[in-house]
Design an enzyme around this catalytic site. Structure first.
Site, PDB file in Angstrom:
ATOM      1  N   HIS A   1      -7.361 -17.914 -23.687  1.00  0.00           N
ATOM      2  CA  HIS A   1      -8.085 -17.796 -22.424  1.00  0.00           C
ATOM      3  C   HIS A   1      -7.592 -16.642 -21.566  1.00  0.00           C
ATOM      4  O   HIS A   1      -8.308 -16.192 -20.688  1.00  0.00           O
ATOM      5  CB  HIS A   1      -8.086 -19.132 -21.662  1.00  0.00           C
ATOM      6  CG  HIS A   1      -6.840 -19.415 -20.890  1.00  0.00           C
ATOM      7  ND1 HIS A   1      -5.719 -19.954 -21.458  1.00  0.00           N
ATOM      8  CD2 HIS A   1      -6.536 -19.237 -19.578  1.00  0.00           C
ATOM      9  CE1 HIS A   1      -4.786 -20.093 -20.524  1.00  0.00           C
ATOM     10  NE2 HIS A   1      -5.251 -19.671 -19.380  1.00  0.00           N
TER      11      HIS A   1
ATOM     12  N   ASP B   1       3.719 -21.575 -27.052  1.00  0.00           N
ATOM     13  CA  ASP B   1       2.664 -21.918 -26.098  1.00  0.00           C
ATOM     14  C   ASP B   1       2.137 -20.682 -25.375  1.00  0.00           C
ATOM     15  O   ASP B   1       0.948 -20.578 -25.108  1.00  0.00           O
ATOM     16  CB  ASP B   1       3.217 -22.921 -25.070  1.00  0.00           C
ATOM     17  CG  ASP B   1       2.169 -23.392 -24.073  1.00  0.00           C
ATOM     18  OD1 ASP B   1       1.033 -23.684 -24.504  1.00  0.00           O
ATOM     19  OD2 ASP B   1       2.467 -23.470 -22.864  1.00  0.00           O
TER      20      ASP B   1
ATOM     21  N   LYS C   1      -9.828 -13.736 -18.861  1.00  0.00           N
ATOM     22  CA  LYS C   1      -9.592 -13.494 -17.432  1.00  0.00           C
ATOM     23  C   LYS C   1     -10.228 -12.157 -17.051  1.00  0.00           C
ATOM     24  O   LYS C   1     -10.078 -11.164 -17.773  1.00  0.00           O
ATOM     25  CB  LYS C   1      -8.078 -13.464 -17.137  1.00  0.00           C
ATOM     26  CG  LYS C   1      -7.420 -14.850 -17.222  1.00  0.00           C
ATOM     27  CD  LYS C   1      -5.937 -14.747 -16.912  1.00  0.00           C
ATOM     28  CE  LYS C   1      -5.196 -16.052 -17.159  1.00  0.00           C
ATOM     29  NZ  LYS C   1      -5.355 -17.048 -16.135  1.00  0.00           N
TER      30      LYS C   1
ATOM     31  N   HIS D   1      -0.819 -15.831 -25.487  1.00  0.00           N
ATOM     32  CA  HIS D   1      -1.318 -15.072 -24.341  1.00  0.00           C
ATOM     33  C   HIS D   1      -0.600 -13.735 -24.106  1.00  0.00           C
ATOM     34  O   HIS D   1      -1.245 -12.714 -23.910  1.00  0.00           O
ATOM     35  CB  HIS D   1      -1.163 -15.897 -23.066  1.00  0.00           C
ATOM     36  CG  HIS D   1      -1.768 -17.257 -23.144  1.00  0.00           C
ATOM     37  ND1 HIS D   1      -2.962 -17.505 -23.780  1.00  0.00           N
ATOM     38  CD2 HIS D   1      -1.371 -18.453 -22.654  1.00  0.00           C
ATOM     39  CE1 HIS D   1      -3.261 -18.780 -23.658  1.00  0.00           C
ATOM     40  NE2 HIS D   1      -2.302 -19.389 -22.995  1.00  0.00           N
TER      41      HIS D   1
ATOM     42  N   LYS E   1       8.382 -22.422 -17.198  1.00  0.00           N
ATOM     43  CA  LYS E   1       7.905 -23.468 -16.295  1.00  0.00           C
ATOM     44  C   LYS E   1       8.943 -23.714 -15.207  1.00  0.00           C
ATOM     45  O   LYS E   1      10.138 -23.448 -15.400  1.00  0.00           O
ATOM     46  CB  LYS E   1       7.679 -24.777 -17.068  1.00  0.00           C
ATOM     47  CG  LYS E   1       6.726 -24.640 -18.254  1.00  0.00           C
ATOM     48  CD  LYS E   1       5.311 -24.353 -17.826  1.00  0.00           C
ATOM     49  CE  LYS E   1       4.357 -24.410 -18.994  1.00  0.00           C
ATOM     50  NZ  LYS E   1       3.320 -23.399 -18.997  1.00  0.00           N
TER      51      LYS E   1
END
Ligand code: BG6
Length: 487
Positions: free
Chosen positions: A181, A238, A185, A243, A329
């Protein structure tokens, strides 16, 4: 709102089989995204069949969808629009099996007409992807369809090759849309516009002018319910192998011969082929204090919730230019930036103490937020007597265009593209396999995780990794507020 949304959408009505329909991604992004696409008129006719392990019925699913819209949609769901959308929703629990799924899809198709197409969206963890593929095959839903797959595509080279092989037993490559994704963007696509729509920047886009590059995506959010998924995945799989590397591909690729899937993927794949294998000595893995006591996490977990690394693209354009990537995170701030540091002038004629170079090199910075921004910083003269230099900047904010309302969220854009059969912003099996290949030394020999305090910028060793350069974040000067008076 776009003038004629239907002309930008798919030609045919669509039945969406949403596997993992009650999961985190579905509630946060996919259901709100589909709601917007349907209610704004982008899709001529649409039915959504939710599938998941939850033992609920269609009304239970409608309730989950409504709550998801209320909680996560950036746009308010008007009652009329919601009523129409909820009519489009149906649900089949996984345990009802392929015959029930087939019947639900046939009901949806009967309502939409003969020319309907199917889109299967697999919003499931890697271990559930193949069982979902088999369910679709047993339900005889392979014809007239495209399948959208969520990352991570495998967990290493061998599993990615295996997954692609097994997928191809059921679906042809033309049917498979591997979604990332970040490429959906608006700001990521603007990298292509910025680089290739102007004559100004491309001549300096190389090792002769660029000193180093940072792709930095700190996040403040904790893992919450996703902790068990994350425990088996970690920040590298992840975020980085997906990405961050894909964004690196857009940033570093050669000009493609056309804005089409073939040429774009070819240029991205050339970047990935030129990447040197990731050296574990160039990697800092971190874990926030408290992760090990979250539900679903091993009390001795070695999974990283943070990663910073240095990588190299060994080709004519980029040889010798380090690329620093970081994400994690529970960090101090949520940001998504690409920062390009230019080489400093070879000689300075400015007097000692003038301030030249004192605030780091000139930078070009892309903010990949939905309301994206861009800044070019440089030294200029401070007004007044003498010659004192200050860091100044030229900034562009999407707000300046007055078109911020036209922005499709990344998932909306990509779902629409998949329905239209446009794979320009999707990743390829070859590219992904190559990225796993360069990751092998790190996956086989990961450095130990180092703890970091929640709300920090990661373990202390990140500074050694980037020395003699420095991380751009936290910014010394904040972005200018596009709604403010300006400074
Ligand atoms: C997802 C990751 O793909 O991207 C998440 O699985 C991450 O862990 C998210 O938080 C970030 O996406 P965005 O669009 O919010 O930057």
């Amino acid at each position: 709102m776009a003038k004629n949304p239907a002309s930008l959408g798919p030609k045919f009505p669509q039945v969406v089989v949403l596997v993992g329909a009650t999961g985190d991604l579905s509630r946060r992004k996919l259901l709100p995204g589909l709601f917007h696409l349907v209610s704004a008129g982008f899709i001529p006719g649409c039915r959504i069949v939710g599938v998941s392990l939850d033992d609920i019925d269609a009304d239970g699913f409608r309730q989950i969808a409504r709550e998801a819209l209320d909680q996560f949609s950036s746009r308010k769901a008007a009652n009329g629009a919601w009523a129409a959308f909820s009519e489009c929703l149906d649900y089949v629990p996984m345990k009802a099996g392929p015959a029930a799924l087939k019947a639900a899809v046939e009901r949806a198709e009967a309502a939409l007409g003969a020319e309907t197409r199917r889109i299967h969206y697999l919003s499931v963890p890697p271990s559930a992807a193949l069982p979902a593929v088999h369910l679709l095959a047993e339900a005889e839903l392979v014809g007239r369809c495209r399948i959208v797959m969520e990352k991570p595509f495998g967990t290493d080279l061998a599993s990615a090759v295996d997954l692609n092989g097994r997928l191809h037993q059921v679906f042809s490559e033309e049917q498979i849309f591997r979604i990332d994704h970040f490429l959906g963007k608006e700001a990521a696509q603007n990298i292509l516009a910025f680089r290739f729509g102007n004559g100004l920047f491309e001549p300096i886009w190389n090792r002769n002018f660029i000193d180093h590059v940072q792709i930095d995506v700190p996040e403040t959010l904790a893992l919450g319910k996703r902790a068990p998924f994350y425990e088996a995945t970690g920040a590298y799989r992840d975020m980085v192998v997906t990405h961050l590397f894909q964004i690196l591909g857009f940033m570093a690729m050669e000009p493609p011969t056309a804005l089409e899937p073939g040429p774009i993927n070819e240029e991205k794949n050339k970047v990935f082929r030129s990447m040197l294998p990731i050296d574990p000595r160039d990697v800092v893995r971190g874990q926030y204090v408290g992760f090990r006591s979250e539900a679903g996490v091993d009390p001795e977990s070695d999974t990283e919730t943070f990663i910073a690394l240095k990588c190299h693209i060994d080709n004519w354009r980029w040889a010798g230019v380090p690329f620093f990537l970081r994400t994690g995170k529970r960090m101090a701030e949520g940001q998504r930036i690409i920062s390009i540091a230019f080489r400093e002038p070879p000689k300075s004629m400015f007097p000692v103490g003038s301030g030249v170079g004192a605030q780091g090199p000139d930078h070009l910075t892309f903010d990949l937020a939905d309301a994206s921004r861009l800044s070019l910083s440089f030294y200029g003269k401070r007004p007044g007597p003498g010659m004192r230099l200050d860091k100044l900047s030229m900034q562009f904010a999407m707000h300046d265009t007055g078109l911020i309302g036209e922005v499709l969220e990344a998932y909306e854009r990509l779902i629409l593209d998949a329905m239209r059969g446009d794979r320009t912003l999707f990743t390829s099996a070859e590219g992904i396999e190559r990225l796993w290949q360069v990751s092998t030394p790190l996956l086989e020999n990961p450095p130990p995780v180092r703890l970091y305090e929640p709300g920090s910028w990661g373990p202390k060793t990140i500074h050694q990794l980037i020395a003699p350069h420095a991380w751009r974040l936290p910014f010394e000067r904040a972005w200018r507020d596009p709604n403010g008076a300006g400074s």
